[in-house]
Scaffold this motif. Structure first.
Motif, PDB file in Angstrom:
ATOM      1  N   GLU A  33      19.050  17.187   9.585  1.00 11.10           N
ATOM      2  CA  GLU A  33      18.471  15.895   9.228  1.00 11.10           C
ATOM      3  C   GLU A  33      17.270  16.083   8.297  1.00 11.10           C
ATOM      4  OE1 GLU A  33      16.447  12.440  11.812  1.00 11.10           O
ATOM      5  OE2 GLU A  33      18.611  12.646  12.089  1.00 11.10           O
ATOM      6  N   LEU A  34      16.427  17.070   8.603  1.00 11.66           N
ATOM      7  CA  LEU A  34      15.274  17.345   7.742  1.00 11.66           C
ATOM      8  C   LEU A  34      15.738  17.781   6.350  1.00 11.66           C
ATOM      9  CD1 LEU A  34      12.918  19.257  10.222  1.00 11.66           C
ATOM     10  CD2 LEU A  34      12.646  16.919   9.373  1.00 11.66           C
ATOM     11  N   GLN A  35      16.790  18.593   6.333  1.00 13.19           N
ATOM     12  CA  GLN A  35      17.327  19.041   5.049  1.00 13.19           C
ATOM     13  C   GLN A  35      17.897  17.874   4.245  1.00 13.19           C
ATOM     14  OE1 GLN A  35      20.133  21.951   6.464  1.00 13.19           O
ATOM     15  NE2 GLN A  35      18.576  23.555   6.719  1.00 13.19           N
ATOM     16  N   ARG A  36      18.580  16.951   4.928  1.00 12.46           N
ATOM     17  CA  ARG A  36      19.156  15.786   4.253  1.00 12.46           C
ATOM     18  C   ARG A  36      18.043  14.885   3.710  1.00 12.46           C
ATOM     19  NH1 ARG A  36      22.397  14.710   1.005  1.00 12.46           N
ATOM     20  NH2 ARG A  36      23.858  15.990   2.204  1.00 12.46           N
ATOM     21  N   LEU A  37      16.980  14.689   4.468  1.00 10.08           N
ATOM     22  CA  LEU A  37      15.853  13.880   4.005  1.00 10.08           C
ATOM     23  C   LEU A  37      15.255  14.462   2.727  1.00 10.08           C
ATOM     24  CD1 LEU A  37      14.144  13.130   7.442  1.00 10.08           C
ATOM     25  CD2 LEU A  37      15.043  11.415   5.854  1.00 10.08           C
ATOM     26  N   GLN A  38      15.163  15.779   2.703  1.00 11.51           N
ATOM     27  CA  GLN A  38      14.612  16.434   1.506  1.00 11.51           C
ATOM     28  C   GLN A  38      15.535  16.222   0.305  1.00 11.51           C
ATOM     29  OE1 GLN A  38      13.643  20.549   2.252  1.00 11.51           O
ATOM     30  NE2 GLN A  38      11.846  20.415   0.954  1.00 11.51           N
ATOM     31  N   LYS A  39      16.849  16.309   0.525  1.00 10.54           N
ATOM     32  CA  LYS A  39      17.809  16.116  -0.567  1.00 10.54           C
ATOM     33  C   LYS A  39      17.815  14.677  -1.068  1.00 10.54           C
ATOM     34  CE  LYS A  39      20.913  19.858   0.865  1.00 10.54           C
ATOM     35  NZ  LYS A  39      22.221  20.200   1.490  1.00 10.54           N
ATOM     36  N   LEU A  40      17.440  13.747  -0.191  1.00  9.68           N
ATOM     37  CA  LEU A  40      17.364  12.347  -0.602  1.00  9.68           C
ATOM     38  C   LEU A  40      16.108  12.052  -1.414  1.00  9.68           C
ATOM     39  CD1 LEU A  40      18.627  10.545   2.640  1.00  9.68           C
ATOM     40  CD2 LEU A  40      19.753  10.541   0.399  1.00  9.68           C
ATOM     41  N   GLY A  41      15.210  13.027  -1.495  1.00  4.49           N
ATOM     42  CA  GLY A  41      13.999  12.862  -2.309  1.00  4.49           C
ATOM     43  C   GLY A  41      12.734  12.604  -1.529  1.00  4.49           C
ATOM     44  N   PHE A  42      12.809  12.725  -0.181  1.00  3.47           N
ATOM     45  CA  PHE A  42      11.620  12.535   0.640  1.00  3.47           C
ATOM     46  C   PHE A  42      10.863  13.856   0.782  1.00  3.47           C
ATOM     47  CE2 PHE A  42      14.504   9.185   2.223  1.00  3.47           C
ATOM     48  CZ  PHE A  42      13.691   8.077   2.012  1.00  3.47           C
ATOM     49  N   LYS A  43       9.574  13.746   1.001  1.00  5.64           N
ATOM     50  CA  LYS A  43       8.751  14.921   1.268  1.00  5.64           C
ATOM     51  C   LYS A  43       8.746  15.151   2.779  1.00  5.64           C
ATOM     52  CE  LYS A  43       4.396  16.990  -0.224  1.00  5.64           C
ATOM     53  NZ  LYS A  43       3.216  16.796  -1.113  1.00  5.64           N
ATOM     54  N   VAL A  44       9.123  16.358   3.199  1.00  6.29           N
ATOM     55  CA  VAL A  44       9.150  16.669   4.627  1.00  6.29           C
ATOM     56  C   VAL A  44       8.110  17.747   4.940  1.00  6.29           C
ATOM     57  CG1 VAL A  44      11.592  16.064   4.797  1.00  6.29           C
ATOM     58  CG2 VAL A  44      10.935  18.446   4.451  1.00  6.29           C
TER      59      VAL A  44
ATOM     60  N   ASN B 218       0.819  -1.217   0.000  1.00  9.84           N
ATOM     61  CA  ASN B 218       0.000   0.000   0.000  1.00  9.84           C
ATOM     62  C   ASN B 218       0.848   1.262   0.000  1.00  9.84           C
ATOM     63  OD1 ASN B 218      -2.591  -1.108  -0.089  1.00  9.84           O
ATOM     64  ND2 ASN B 218      -2.598  -1.502   2.119  1.00  9.84           N
ATOM     65  N   ILE B 219       1.954   1.244   0.724  1.00  6.05           N
ATOM     66  CA  ILE B 219       2.824   2.421   0.791  1.00  6.05           C
ATOM     67  C   ILE B 219       3.421   2.749  -0.570  1.00  6.05           C
ATOM     68  CG2 ILE B 219       4.982   3.301   1.774  1.00  6.05           C
ATOM     69  CD1 ILE B 219       2.556   3.409   3.659  1.00  6.05           C
ATOM     70  N   LYS B 220       3.668   1.712  -1.386  1.00  5.53           N
ATOM     71  CA  LYS B 220       4.211   1.939  -2.730  1.00  5.53           C
ATOM     72  C   LYS B 220       3.268   2.762  -3.609  1.00  5.53           C
ATOM     73  CE  LYS B 220       7.436  -1.908  -3.500  1.00  5.53           C
ATOM     74  NZ  LYS B 220       7.707  -3.107  -4.326  1.00  5.53           N
ATOM     75  N   THR B 221       1.989   2.810  -3.253  1.00  6.50           N
ATOM     76  CA  THR B 221       1.016   3.575  -4.063  1.00  6.50           C
ATOM     77  C   THR B 221       1.114   5.077  -3.802  1.00  6.50           C
ATOM     78  OG1 THR B 221      -0.810   3.488  -2.447  1.00  6.50           O
ATOM     79  CG2 THR B 221      -0.568   1.606  -3.943  1.00  6.50           C
ATOM     80  N   ILE B 222       1.874   5.474  -2.778  1.00  9.85           N
ATOM     81  CA  ILE B 222       2.016   6.904  -2.443  1.00  9.85           C
ATOM     82  C   ILE B 222       3.156   7.484  -3.269  1.00  9.85           C
ATOM     83  CG2 ILE B 222       2.427   8.569  -0.598  1.00  9.85           C
ATOM     84  CD1 ILE B 222       1.391   6.474   1.385  1.00  9.85           C
ATOM     85  N   HIS B 223       2.848   8.377  -4.172  1.00 13.99           N
ATOM     86  CA  HIS B 223       3.835   8.853  -5.144  1.00 13.99           C
ATOM     87  C   HIS B 223       4.934   9.726  -4.548  1.00 13.99           C
ATOM     88  CE1 HIS B 223       2.075   7.404  -8.953  1.00 13.99           C
ATOM     89  NE2 HIS B 223       0.944   7.406  -8.266  1.00 13.99           N
ATOM     90  N   SER B 224       4.705  10.294  -3.373  1.00 12.96           N
ATOM     91  CA  SER B 224       5.755  11.128  -2.776  1.00 12.96           C
ATOM     92  C   SER B 224       6.850  10.296  -2.111  1.00 12.96           C
ATOM     93  CB  SER B 224       5.140  12.091  -1.744  1.00 12.96           C
ATOM     94  OG  SER B 224       4.453  11.380  -0.734  1.00 12.96           O
ATOM     95  N   ILE B 225       6.661   8.979  -2.044  1.00  8.93           N
ATOM     96  CA  ILE B 225       7.670   8.091  -1.454  1.00  8.93           C
ATOM     97  C   ILE B 225       8.553   7.514  -2.560  1.00  8.93           C
ATOM     98  CG2 ILE B 225       8.040   5.940  -0.177  1.00  8.93           C
ATOM     99  CD1 ILE B 225       5.378   6.466   1.227  1.00  8.93           C
ATOM    100  N   PRO B 226       9.874   7.754  -2.498  1.00 12.45           N
ATOM    101  CA  PRO B 226      10.761   7.189  -3.522  1.00 12.45           C
ATOM    102  C   PRO B 226      10.895   5.671  -3.358  1.00 12.45           C
ATOM    103  CG  PRO B 226      12.051   8.319  -1.831  1.00 12.45           C
ATOM    104  CD  PRO B 226      10.603   8.591  -1.523  1.00 12.45           C
ATOM    105  N   LEU B 227      10.828   4.964  -4.476  1.00 12.97           N
ATOM    106  CA  LEU B 227      11.037   3.524  -4.431  1.00 12.97           C
ATOM    107  C   LEU B 227      12.525   3.197  -4.449  1.00 12.97           C
ATOM    108  CD1 LEU B 227       8.261   2.374  -6.924  1.00 12.97           C
ATOM    109  CD2 LEU B 227       8.127   2.607  -4.437  1.00 12.97           C
ATOM    110  N   GLU B 228      13.319   4.127  -4.977  1.00 10.10           N
ATOM    111  CA  GLU B 228      14.775   3.957  -5.015  1.00 10.10           C
ATOM    112  C   GLU B 228      15.420   5.312  -4.810  1.00 10.10           C
ATOM    113  OE1 GLU B 228      18.265   1.770  -7.687  1.00 10.10           O
ATOM    114  OE2 GLU B 228      16.207   1.923  -8.454  1.00 10.10           O
ATOM    115  N   LEU B 229      16.444   5.355  -3.953  1.00  4.43           N
ATOM    116  CA  LEU B 229      17.142   6.602  -3.650  1.00  4.43           C
ATOM    117  C   LEU B 229      18.273   6.831  -4.642  1.00  4.43           C
ATOM    118  CD1 LEU B 229      17.367   6.186   0.242  1.00  4.43           C
ATOM    119  CD2 LEU B 229      15.545   7.285  -1.098  1.00  4.43           C
TER     120      LEU B 229
END
Length: 710
Positions: A266-277, A171-182
Motif C-alpha cells: 500500500e505504501l509503495q502504491r501511494l508513492q507510485k500515485l505521486g504521494f509523499k510517504v 490550506n492543504i492545496k498550498t502544500i506542494h507535495s500533495i497532488p491536486l490531480e492523480l
C-alpha cells in the motif's frame, strides 16, 4: 484578434502565437510538466530543474489562464496559493470513519498485544496466514484526510470527532507535495500527517518574536495553527509537508493497478500515485525486530527534520487486517508504540537551594514524583533566581517539566490557570542565607541586551555546605573515583569531625570509622581500601578533583599536556607541583591554548593560597602520588588530532579511551564540529554520529580505534 493571442515569454524574449484551442492544449502540457517537476522536487526530493525554469512555466500558465479563464482547470497548480480568506470553516462528513490508535509504552505490552492478535487469528479463518508487521516512524503532526474523485482532489479535512471534520482544502492545496490531480481517474480517500520542518519552525518563531508574539511551543502546534488559518496565504508561507500512509477507500482502479495485498504494498502504491510517504518504514517478522527498530530510534528522534513520537505497528497482511477489524475507537490490527514522554506535568512541592563546590547557590524544584523520558524524576533545576522570576514560579504551582536523554529535568512552564490561591512565593536571598549559615555574595554572571543575569555565592568559603560539595566532587568518578563515599557518608564523617577537607580522607584509619552507624567491620575496611587505591592518580584527574573554579575536565588535560609551557622545572610529586604552580602567573597560564583569563586567575588564586598548599603537602605525606601520562613523541599522525566519543564501548570505558587518545598526542572534545578529526562511535551512538556523517568527519568503530591507537 480573430481568436488569436500573442503571449510574450521571458525566455529568449519569444512571442508565441496561439489560438484558443492551442492555448488550451498548451495549458494542459504546462500542467503536466509542472506536476512532473513538483513530484521530483517535493515528493522525491530530487530536483531535476532549477527554480527559474519552474517559475517561468508557472508564469506562462498564469498568463494563459488570465487570457482564457474559461479554460482554467480546477486542479491547476496556480490555484495552490490564492483565493480570498474564508469567513469560517465548514464541516464535512468523512466518507470513511476515522479512528485513532491505541498506545503501548514498553516491550511487555508489545508482547501482550501480539498474543491478543494471535488469539483472535486462531478463532477465525486467518489462523494459517503468516503474521508479519509493517512499522513506520510515527510523525507527530496533524492528521488530514484527502478525498479524490475521478483523480481530482475534492476535499481535505481534519479528523474532527472521527465522523465529521473541518474542511481545510484551501490550506492543504498550498502544500506542494500533495497532488491536486492523480495520474489515474480513480476515486480514493487517503490519510496522512501534515508536519512542519524544524528549520521552518525556528524561522517562524524568530519572526513571531520580532513581532512580540508568543512562539509556537513545538512543530506540531505550528502545523495545526497553520492549517487552521482562514487565509491560505499564511499556510502557504510556512512550507508545510505531508506524508500519506493509508488508503481508506478505493474505487474504479481495476484497469490501472491491482489492489495492494499488504500494508507495505500500500505504501509503495501511494508513492507510485505521486504521494509523499514516510521514508522510514520497515517490514518486521516478529516483535523482536519491532523492538530493535524502536530502540534504535529512541535516541535519534530529535535528530530528524520532522517531530516523531513513536513507531506505528500494523499487521502487514490486508486479509488479516480485514478480519481483525476495529474496536469501538481503534483498529485491532494496529497500535502506536510511543516513545517515553519528554514533557509532562507535575506539582512543585518545595524549592530548596543547593551549594556547588565553588559556593554557587542554585535553586532546585522538589516535584511530586512523575515518569518522564523513561525515568522517574522528583527534582528539576531552576538554574538561578532570574529563571524563577521569568517563569513566575511559586511553591505549589502545577508546572510542565521537560527531560531529554541525559539532560537534567527542567521546569519550562507554569500552568497559572491551575492555581488555587494557596501557592507560596519563594525568597531566594533568605533561603541562600540559611544554606550558607551567613552572608552571601551577589555576582553578575552574564548580560543579554539591557538585562543582567546574576548568581549568588556563599561568602564564607569554609561553610559546611561548600566543604561537603567540594568533597563530593573530589571523590567523584571523574575525580579521584573513591567507591563508597556517597553524600550521606561524607556528611556523617564531617559531622563526627573526622573530615573537613580532602587531605583528611587519606589520614583515616579503620578504627576511626568502624564504630559509626552504617559501618560494620567489613564496610569500614572496604572504604579504607578504596581510599588507599585512589592514592595513585593521573595528574589531570587530580587537578579536576581539586574543584578549582573554571578548571573542568578538559582544562585539566590541557595543563597536563603543556607542563613544559609553564615551567622548565620537573614535577615528580605533589610537593614539586605546589612549588612549580605557585610561581606561574596569569600570562603564563594563558599561554596554553584553551585556557582563558578567568581560568588563569582562578589557578593563580588557588595555588598561591597557603591553606591549599598545606592540604597538598599533607596528601603528599599520606602517600598520594600523581602520575603524568607521557604523550607519544612518535610520528603516529595523532598529534593534535581531535576526537569526539559517542555511544557505549565494549572493551573500555570512555575515560580509558580518552587516556589512550591523550597518550597518543590527541585531544578530546565534547561536541562535533568542522574541527573534529575523528568520531569514535560505540553502541547506541546518538546525535553526534549523525552530525559527524553530515559534516563528513571520519567515523571509527571500536576495533578500528584500538588498531589506530596501537
Amino acid at each position: 484578434m480573430n481568436g488569436e493571442i500573442y503571449l510574450r515569454k521571458c525566455v529568449k524574449n519569444m512571442v508565441i502565437k496561439l489560438t484558443k484551442e492551442q492555448a488550451k492544449e498548451r495549458m494542459g502540457k504546462l500542467m503536466s510538466e509542472i506536476d512532473r517537476l513538483r513530484v521530483l522536487y517535493h515528493v522525491k526530493d530530487d530536483p531535476a530543474i532549477d527554480d527559474v525554469v519552474y517559475s517561468s512555466l508557472m508564469d506562462e500558465l498564469r498568463s494563459l489562464e488570465s487570457m482564457y479563464p474559461e479554460c482554467k482547470s480546477d486542479t491547476s497548480p496556480t490555484g495552490r496559493i490564492g483565493g480570498n480568506p474564508l469567513d469560517t470553516f465548514k464541516k464535512t462528513k468523512h466518507k470513511v470513519r476515522q479512528w485513532s490508535f491505541d498506545d503501548l509504552f514498553n516491550y511487555e505490552e508489545l508482547i501482550a498485544w501480539e498474543e491478543k492478535v494471535k488469539r483472535m487469528m486462531q478463532k477465525t479463518s486467518v489462523s494459517d496466514r503468516k503474521l508479519e508487521y509493517c512499522c513506520e516512524i510515527k510523525i507527530d503532526g496533524l492528521k488530514i484526510i484527502l478525498t479524490y474523485e475521478q483523480g481530482k482532489l475534492i476535499t481535505a479535512a481534519t479528523r474532527g470527532d472521527g465522523v465529521i471534520g473541518e474542511d481545510v482544502t484551501h490550506n492543504i492545496k498550498t502544500i506542494h507535495s500533495i497532488p491536486l490531480e492523480l495520474k489515474y481517474p480513480i476515486d480514493i480517500v487517503v490519510v496522512g500527517e501534515v508536519w512542519l520542518p524544524e528549520k521552518e519552525l525556528q524561522r517562524i518563531n524568530q519572526e513571531r518574536a520580532q513581532r512580540n508574539e508568543v512562539p509556537f511551543a513545538n512543530a506540531r502546534n505550528a502545523a495545526a495553527g497553520s492549517i487552521r488559518q482562514l487565509d491560505p496565504k499564511i499556510a502557504a508561507s510556512r512550507k508545510l509537508e505531508m506524508f500519506i500512509y493509508d488508503i481508506d477507500f478505493l474505487e474504479n482502479y481495476e484497469q490501472y493497478f491491482a489492489m495492494p495485498q499488504t500494508q507495505t504494498e500500500e505504501l509503495q502504491r501511494l508513492q507510485k500515485l505521486g504521494f509523499k510517504v514516510n521514508p522510514i518504514s520497515l517490514q518486521c517478522k516478529n516483535v523482536e525486530e519491532i523492538e530493535e527498530m524502536y530502540a534504535s530510534w529512541v535516541d535519534k528522534r530529535n535528530d530528524q527534520e520532522f517531530a516523531i513520537d513513536g513507531v506505528v505497528i500494523k499487521v502487514n497482511d490486508k486479509v488479516i487486517q480485514e478480519v481483525l477489524g476495529y474496536t469501538g475507537k481503534a483498529p485491532r490490527f494496529a497500535i502506536a508504540y510511543k516513545f517515553p514522554a519528554e514533557r509532562t506535568t507535575t506539582v512543585v512541592e518545595d524549592i530548596t537551594v543547593q551549594v556547588g563546590r565553588t559556593g554557587v547557590l542554585t535553586p532546585v524544584a522538589h516535584l511530586a514524583s512523575v515518569h518522564v523520558a523513561g525515568t522517574t524524576v522528583s527534582r528539576a533545576t531552576l538554574h538561578n533566581e532570574d529563571e524563577i522570576i521569568r517563569l513566575g514560579l511559586k511553591i505549589g504551582d502545577t508546572v510542565v517539566i521537560q527531560k531529554a536523554g541525559d539532560i537534567i529535568p527542567e521546569v519550562v512552564e507554569v500552568l497559572v490557570n491551575m492555581r488555587t490561591g494557596k501557592e507560596v512565593d519563594f525568597d531566594m536571598v533568605t533561603e541562600c542565607k540559611k544554606v550558607c549559615g551567613g552572608e552571601i555574595v551577589r555576582d553578575v554572571i552574564g548580560t543579554k541586551g539591557n538585562e543582567k543575569s546574576v548568581a549568588y555565592y556563599c561568602k564564607d568559603k569554609n561553610s559546611f555546605a561548600i566543604q561537603k560539595e567540594q568533597l563530593r566532587h573530589f571523590v567523584s568518578k571523574k575525580g579521584m573515583n573513591i567507591d563508597g563515599l556517597g553524600e550521606k557518608i561524607i556528611e556523617q564523617l564531617m559531622g563526627e569531625g573526622l573530615v573537613s577537607d580532602a587531605a583528611d580522607l587519606f589520614e583515616l584509619k579503620i578504627g576511626d570509622i568502624d564504630h559509626l552507624d552504617r559501618f560494620a567491620d567489613k564496610s569500614a575496611e572496604n572504604l579504607i581500601d578504596a581510599i588507599d587505591a585512589a592514592k595513585e592518580v593521573q595528574l589531570e584527574k587530580f587537578l579536576f578533583a581539586l574543584g578549582i573554579r573554571y578548571v573542568g575536565e578538559e582544562t585539566a588535560v590541557l595543563i597536563t599536556q603543556n607542563l613544559m609551557k609553564i615551567s622548565s622545572k620537573e614535577i615528580t610529586d605533589l610537593r614539586s607541583l605546589v612549588t612549580v604552580f605557585s610561581h606561574v602567573d596569569c600570562e603564563r597560564w594563558q599561554s596554553i591554548d584553551g585556557i582563558g583569563e578567568r581560568a588563569a586567575e582562578s589557578l593563580v588564586e588557588w595555588f598561591t593560597n597557603d591553606k591549599n598548599a598545606h592540604m597538598l603537602e599533607r596528601m603528599n605525606v599520606s602517600g598520594v602520588h600523581i602520575k603524568i601520562t607521557e604523550v607519544s613523541d612518535k610520528n603516529n599522525g595523532m598529534s593534535g588530532k581531535v576526537f569526539v566519543l559517542t555511544g557505549t564501548l565494549a572493551s573500555m570505558t570512555r575515560d580509558e579511551a580518552k587516556e589512550k587518545i591523550r597518550a597518543a598526542g590527541g585531544k578530546t572534545a565534547s561536541s562535533v564540529s568542522a574541527k573534529t578529526d575523528y568520531v569514535l562511535a560505540g553502541e547506541n551512538a546518538g546525535s553526534k554520529l549523525k552530525k559527524a556523517q553530515d559534516l563528513g568527519v571520519k567515523i571509527l568503530d571500536e576495533s578500528t580505534f584500538i588498531q589506530l591507537m596501537n
